[in-house]
Design a protein around this motif. Structure first.
Motif, PDB file in Angstrom:
ATOM      1  N   HIS A 144       0.937  -0.802  -0.145  1.00  0.00           N
ATOM      2  CA  HIS A 144       0.198  -0.192  -0.184  1.00  0.00           C
ATOM      3  C   HIS A 144       1.076   1.327  -0.051  1.00  0.00           C
ATOM      4  O   HIS A 144       0.297   2.091  -0.977  1.00  0.00           O
ATOM      5  N   ARG A 145       2.227   1.093   0.860  1.00  0.00           N
ATOM      6  CA  ARG A 145       2.984   2.311   0.783  1.00  0.00           C
ATOM      7  C   ARG A 145       3.657   2.611  -0.762  1.00  0.00           C
ATOM      8  O   ARG A 145       3.870   3.417  -1.030  1.00  0.00           O
ATOM      9  N   LEU A 146       3.889   1.592  -0.962  1.00  0.00           N
ATOM     10  CA  LEU A 146       4.531   1.524  -2.336  1.00  0.00           C
ATOM     11  C   LEU A 146       3.498   1.934  -3.640  1.00  0.00           C
ATOM     12  O   LEU A 146       3.929   2.554  -4.530  1.00  0.00           O
ATOM     13  N   ILE A 147       2.359   1.807  -3.089  1.00  0.00           N
ATOM     14  CA  ILE A 147       1.459   2.130  -4.417  1.00  0.00           C
ATOM     15  C   ILE A 147       1.216   3.815  -3.982  1.00  0.00           C
ATOM     16  O   ILE A 147       0.975   4.536  -4.419  1.00  0.00           O
ATOM     17  N   ALA A 148       1.493   4.081  -2.695  1.00  0.00           N
ATOM     18  CA  ALA A 148       1.184   5.582  -2.310  1.00  0.00           C
ATOM     19  C   ALA A 148       2.371   5.959  -2.735  1.00  0.00           C
ATOM     20  O   ALA A 148       2.175   7.185  -3.258  1.00  0.00           O
ATOM     21  N   HIS A 149       3.510   5.885  -2.443  1.00  0.00           N
ATOM     22  CA  HIS A 149       4.566   6.146  -3.310  1.00  0.00           C
ATOM     23  C   HIS A 149       4.397   6.564  -5.604  1.00  0.00           C
ATOM     24  O   HIS A 149       4.979   7.920  -5.716  1.00  0.00           O
ATOM     25  N   ALA A 150       3.545   5.717  -5.662  1.00  0.00           N
ATOM     26  CA  ALA A 150       3.854   5.891  -7.250  1.00  0.00           C
ATOM     27  C   ALA A 150       2.859   6.454  -7.943  1.00  0.00           C
ATOM     28  O   ALA A 150       3.061   7.437  -8.350  1.00  0.00           O
ATOM     29  N   GLU A 151       0.988   6.491  -7.233  1.00  0.00           N
ATOM     30  CA  GLU A 151       0.551   7.626  -7.003  1.00  0.00           C
ATOM     31  C   GLU A 151       1.019   8.866  -7.053  1.00  0.00           C
ATOM     32  O   GLU A 151       0.546   9.815  -7.768  1.00  0.00           O
ATOM     33  N   LEU A 152       1.847   9.212  -5.560  1.00  0.00           N
ATOM     34  CA  LEU A 152       2.207  10.885  -5.573  1.00  0.00           C
ATOM     35  C   LEU A 152       3.166  11.014  -6.726  1.00  0.00           C
ATOM     36  O   LEU A 152       3.159  12.070  -7.422  1.00  0.00           O
ATOM     37  N   LEU A 153       4.098  10.068  -7.243  1.00  0.00           N
ATOM     38  CA  LEU A 153       4.688  10.247  -8.746  1.00  0.00           C
ATOM     39  C   LEU A 153       4.090  10.643  -9.623  1.00  0.00           C
ATOM     40  O   LEU A 153       4.405  11.108 -10.686  1.00  0.00           O
ATOM     41  N   CYS A 154       3.104   9.667 -10.200  1.00  0.00           N
ATOM     42  CA  CYS A 154       1.933   9.769 -11.667  1.00  0.00           C
ATOM     43  C   CYS A 154       0.991  10.476 -11.223  1.00  0.00           C
ATOM     44  O   CYS A 154       0.318  10.673 -12.132  1.00  0.00           O
ATOM     45  N   GLY A 155       0.698  10.766  -9.881  1.00  0.00           N
ATOM     46  CA  GLY A 155      -1.042  11.477  -9.704  1.00  0.00           C
ATOM     47  C   GLY A 155      -2.380  10.288 -10.560  1.00  0.00           C
ATOM     48  O   GLY A 155      -3.172  11.012 -10.144  1.00  0.00           O
ATOM     49  N   HIS A 156      -1.863   8.890 -10.482  1.00  0.00           N
ATOM     50  CA  HIS A 156      -2.943   7.961 -11.166  1.00  0.00           C
ATOM     51  C   HIS A 156      -2.552   6.310 -10.587  1.00  0.00           C
ATOM     52  O   HIS A 156      -1.839   6.701 -10.510  1.00  0.00           O
ATOM     53  N   ARG A 157      -4.033   6.080  -9.666  1.00  0.00           N
ATOM     54  CA  ARG A 157      -4.134   5.471  -8.278  1.00  0.00           C
ATOM     55  C   ARG A 157      -3.922   4.372  -9.473  1.00  0.00           C
ATOM     56  O   ARG A 157      -3.177   3.181  -8.767  1.00  0.00           O
ATOM     57  N   GLU A 158      -4.871   4.411 -10.693  1.00  0.00           N
ATOM     58  CA  GLU A 158      -4.649   2.840 -11.145  1.00  0.00           C
ATOM     59  C   GLU A 158      -4.120   2.512 -11.750  1.00  0.00           C
ATOM     60  O   GLU A 158      -2.488   0.929 -11.620  1.00  0.00           O
ATOM     61  N   GLN A 159      -3.317   3.350 -12.257  1.00  0.00           N
ATOM     62  CA  GLN A 159      -1.411   3.158 -12.782  1.00  0.00           C
ATOM     63  C   GLN A 159      -0.566   2.759 -12.029  1.00  0.00           C
ATOM     64  O   GLN A 159       0.117   1.901 -11.849  1.00  0.00           O
ATOM     65  N   ALA A 160      -0.689   3.303 -10.479  1.00  0.00           N
ATOM     66  CA  ALA A 160       0.428   3.313  -9.255  1.00  0.00           C
ATOM     67  C   ALA A 160       0.389   1.508  -9.436  1.00  0.00           C
ATOM     68  O   ALA A 160       1.108   1.269  -8.716  1.00  0.00           O
ATOM     69  N   ASP A 211      -0.385  -0.606 -10.523  1.00  0.00           N
ATOM     70  CA  ASP A 211      -0.276  -1.317 -12.061  1.00  0.00           C
ATOM     71  C   ASP A 211       1.385  -1.207 -12.430  1.00  0.00           C
ATOM     72  O   ASP A 211       1.942  -2.210 -11.979  1.00  0.00           O
ATOM     73  N   ILE A 212       1.893  -0.318 -11.892  1.00  0.00           N
ATOM     74  CA  ILE A 212       3.177  -0.124 -11.689  1.00  0.00           C
ATOM     75  C   ILE A 212       3.522  -0.986 -10.550  1.00  0.00           C
ATOM     76  O   ILE A 212       5.130  -1.569 -10.328  1.00  0.00           O
ATOM     77  N   VAL A 213       3.079  -0.722  -9.562  1.00  0.00           N
ATOM     78  CA  VAL A 213       3.889  -1.468  -8.431  1.00  0.00           C
ATOM     79  C   VAL A 213       3.986  -3.156  -8.330  1.00  0.00           C
ATOM     80  O   VAL A 213       4.628  -3.724  -8.321  1.00  0.00           O
ATOM     81  N   GLN A 214       2.366  -3.459  -8.763  1.00  0.00           N
ATOM     82  CA  GLN A 214       2.592  -5.415  -9.430  1.00  0.00           C
ATOM     83  C   GLN A 214       3.507  -5.538  -9.999  1.00  0.00           C
ATOM     84  O   GLN A 214       4.027  -6.242  -9.928  1.00  0.00           O
ATOM     85  N   THR A 244       9.838   4.192  -8.886  1.00  0.00           N
ATOM     86  CA  THR A 244      10.735   4.936  -9.054  1.00  0.00           C
ATOM     87  C   THR A 244      10.927   5.208  -9.877  1.00  0.00           C
ATOM     88  O   THR A 244      10.365   5.842 -11.140  1.00  0.00           O
ATOM     89  N   ASN A 245      11.481   4.378 -11.077  1.00  0.00           N
ATOM     90  CA  ASN A 245      12.165   3.726 -12.020  1.00  0.00           C
ATOM     91  C   ASN A 245      11.084   3.457 -13.281  1.00  0.00           C
ATOM     92  O   ASN A 245      11.756   4.283 -14.316  1.00  0.00           O
ATOM     93  N   ALA A 246      10.048   2.617 -12.688  1.00  0.00           N
ATOM     94  CA  ALA A 246       8.984   2.471 -13.089  1.00  0.00           C
ATOM     95  C   ALA A 246       8.157   3.626 -13.746  1.00  0.00           C
ATOM     96  O   ALA A 246       7.959   3.775 -14.847  1.00  0.00           O
ATOM     97  N   VAL A 247       7.712   4.723 -12.809  1.00  0.00           N
ATOM     98  CA  VAL A 247       7.698   5.766 -13.623  1.00  0.00           C
ATOM     99  C   VAL A 247       7.980   6.946 -13.912  1.00  0.00           C
ATOM    100  O   VAL A 247       7.640   7.204 -15.025  1.00  0.00           O
ATOM    101  N   THR A 248       9.311   6.775 -14.139  1.00  0.00           N
ATOM    102  CA  THR A 248       9.995   7.740 -14.731  1.00  0.00           C
ATOM    103  C   THR A 248      10.051   6.899 -16.520  1.00  0.00           C
ATOM    104  O   THR A 248       9.219   8.193 -17.137  1.00  0.00           O
ATOM    105  N   ASP A 249      10.074   6.075 -16.325  1.00  0.00           N
ATOM    106  CA  ASP A 249       9.854   5.455 -18.097  1.00  0.00           C
ATOM    107  C   ASP A 249       8.028   5.620 -18.162  1.00  0.00           C
ATOM    108  O   ASP A 249       7.948   6.016 -19.190  1.00  0.00           O
TER     109      ASP A 249
END
Lengths: 179, 332
Positions: free
Chosen positions: A22-38, A40-43, A70-75
């Motif tokens: 859940h914390r990784l998803i939040a990290h990704a969501e804060l970086l990319c702004g989209h929870r579903e995308q976050a 997917d990225i974390v999975q 972080t790298n995946a969101v950058t990609d």
């Protein structure tokens, strides 16, 4: 004996996913702004991390996976830019949340949306993940001075954005707590 | 209003607190699948992979040629003999619950004349005579309405867009395509998620049985016959993972029950296998608290007699090069 080790590895991995994803998803969501995308990225990152779990599980697995996210969101930023895409979803996946939480989330993500990718990454790494300026500089390949100035600029932008919003009684305030 | 760093920390942590975790079970299974695929791709190169896909790898019975048999010494021999119908190469069957094979709704095999395999994904693979045909599922990465628009917005030359448009149209699930089986295998070996990754083996002259029943029966450790039903246990660790019937390293996933999984086989009046159900252990070694027990692996042979060789589909068209490329990554 081999099977015992494999089972331990699987149990360690599933426990990590259950307690930390859940914390990784939040990290990704804060970086990319989209929870579903976050999500997917974390999975995707976790599936890949499983391949080398036996090597990373005893050596800061959260840090390893978080860097990968972080790298995946950058990609994702890069390819989304190439595709001229801008996802528009904000799909809440936790039913029954109080409205003020949704407002806070929208306000926060809206303010983050005004930042450049670098500014956004600096803010998230500094204030969500509590990395030191030196660590953030190392992760992003920039100088400590650039981290300081980027952070200053980002916070100023966010203040202006949040001042422009009609603040709800709860907006961006609440007890500080690490979940 | 002011935005102090602590306010920001609090807001971000509030967001984390309202975020649900991922379900570990599916991620663990995806991780294991990915590892299995990588192992398969790396194992002894393409030739070995092709051999596995065509079912050329024999599973060894636990303990060599002297299986442990309890209750009924003849039952295990009956199980071995029940495969003769499948070995004759003319049968119809369905399959569900295999680890890395898409469920087969109906497969018709007439080894000399061809085969016709229909998957639950709506994909079909058929050989009629010496020609192989594929009907893609019509689902996946390239089935969305905006795919071509994305290509156009990426600034590709019109000729390239036209080429992709042809390939994407061939994947829409309405076209039968004439394909080269070797190129399908190569497309499946690309390290991307593809619908081809989960196809069953295809029948070959030296291995007409593609049900997987022979590998499961070879792993049987106990058997007891009552009428036309044989029940007992098998050792899943002895089933070759390259056959993709069961999860790789089953003991790490299921724990000790992996070596004594319960099965139920049924035979017809001629002693031929008509069904094989393998119950996967209800309690997994790595099970999340809310995870459901897995569905059993079920092989059902519906017919041995009166199987006609399949005919070539009407209006089949040749597959394009770009369609092979798209198929290699159509499940991302």
């Amino acid at each position: 004996m081999k099977f015992r080790r494999a089972r331990d590895r699987d149990e360690s991995f599933t426990a990590f996913v259950a307690t930390r994803s859940h914390r990784l998803i939040a990290h990704a969501e804060l970086l990319c702004g989209h929870r579903e995308q976050a999500r997917d990225i974390v999975q995707t990152v976790l599936v890949r991390a499983y391949q080398r779990w036996s090597r990373i599980e005893h050596d800061d697995p959260y840090g390893y996976v978080q860097r990968s996210v972080t790298n995946a969101v950058t990609d994702w930023w890069r390819t989304a830019h190439q595709r001229h895409e801008r996802p528009v979803d904000v799909v809440p996946d936790v039913p029954g949340r109080p409205d003020d939480t949704i407002d806070d989330r929208r306000a926060l993500l809206g303010a983050l949306d005004l930042l450049t990718h670098r500014e956004r990454a600096v803010v998230v790494l500094r204030y969500f993940d509590d990395h030191t300026e030196r660590d953030v500089a190392s992760m992003l390949g920039i100088s400590v001075g650039t981290v300081k100035s980027t952070c200053h600029t980002a916070l100023r932008k966010m203040r202006i954005a949040l001042d422009d919003e009609a603040p709800s009684p709860h907006s961006l305030h609440g007890p500080q707590e690490q979940s | 209003m002011t935005l102090a760093p602590d306010d920001l920390r609090t807001a971000m942590n509030d967001l984390a607190r309202t975020t649900g975790p991922l379900d570990p079970g599916p991620i663990l299974r995806s991780g294991k699948r990915r590892r299995t695929r990588r192992h398969l791709a790396a194992a002894a190169g393409a030739a070995a992979a092709i051999a596995a896909v065509t079912g050329g790898i024999a599973a060894l019975r636990p303990g060599g040629d002297t299986p442990v048999v309890v209750s009924d010494g003849k039952a295990i021999q009956d199980l071995d003999n029940s495969l003769h119908g499948l070995d004759a190469g003319t049968y119809e069957f369905s399959l569900s619950g295999a680890y890395l094979i898409t469920d087969i709704v109906r497969a018709r095999v007439e080894a000399a004349g061809g085969y016709d395999i229909e998957y639950s994904s709506a994909m079909s693979l058929r050989r009629a005579g010496t020609t192989t045909y594929l009907k893609p599922s019509g689902a996946g990465t390239y089935s969305g309405p905006g795919v071509l628009e994305q290509l156009k917005s990426a600034g590709l030359p019109q000729a390239e867009i036209d080429r992709y448009a042809t390939g994407i149209a061939q994947l829409d699930g309405t076209h039968w395509l004439r394909v080269d089986p070797q190129r399908l295998i190569k497309a499946a070996q690309v390290d991307e998620q593809s619908s081809l990754d989960y196809l069953a083996p295809t029948p070959a002259a030296e291995k007409p049985d593609i049900t997987g029943a022979d590998a499961l029966i070879a792993a049987v450790t106990t058997a007891e016959r009552t009428g036309d039903t044989i029940t007992g246990t098998l050792d899943a660790t002895k089933v070759d993972s390259k056959l993709r019937l069961l999860i790789d390293e089953p003991a790490s996933y299921y724990g000790a029950p992996a070596t004594s999984m319960r099965y139920r086989a049924t035979l017809d009046g001629q002693g031929r296998l008509t069904g094989f159900t393998l119950d996967l252990p209800g309690t997994l070694a790595s099970q999340a608290p809310d995870q459901q027990p897995e569905a059993p692996l079920v092989i059902t042979i519906t017919r041995y007699d009166g199987i006609e060789p399949p005919e070539a589909p009407q209006d089949a068209e040749p597959i394009t090069d770009v369609t092979y490329d798209l198929l290699a990554r159509d499940n991302d």
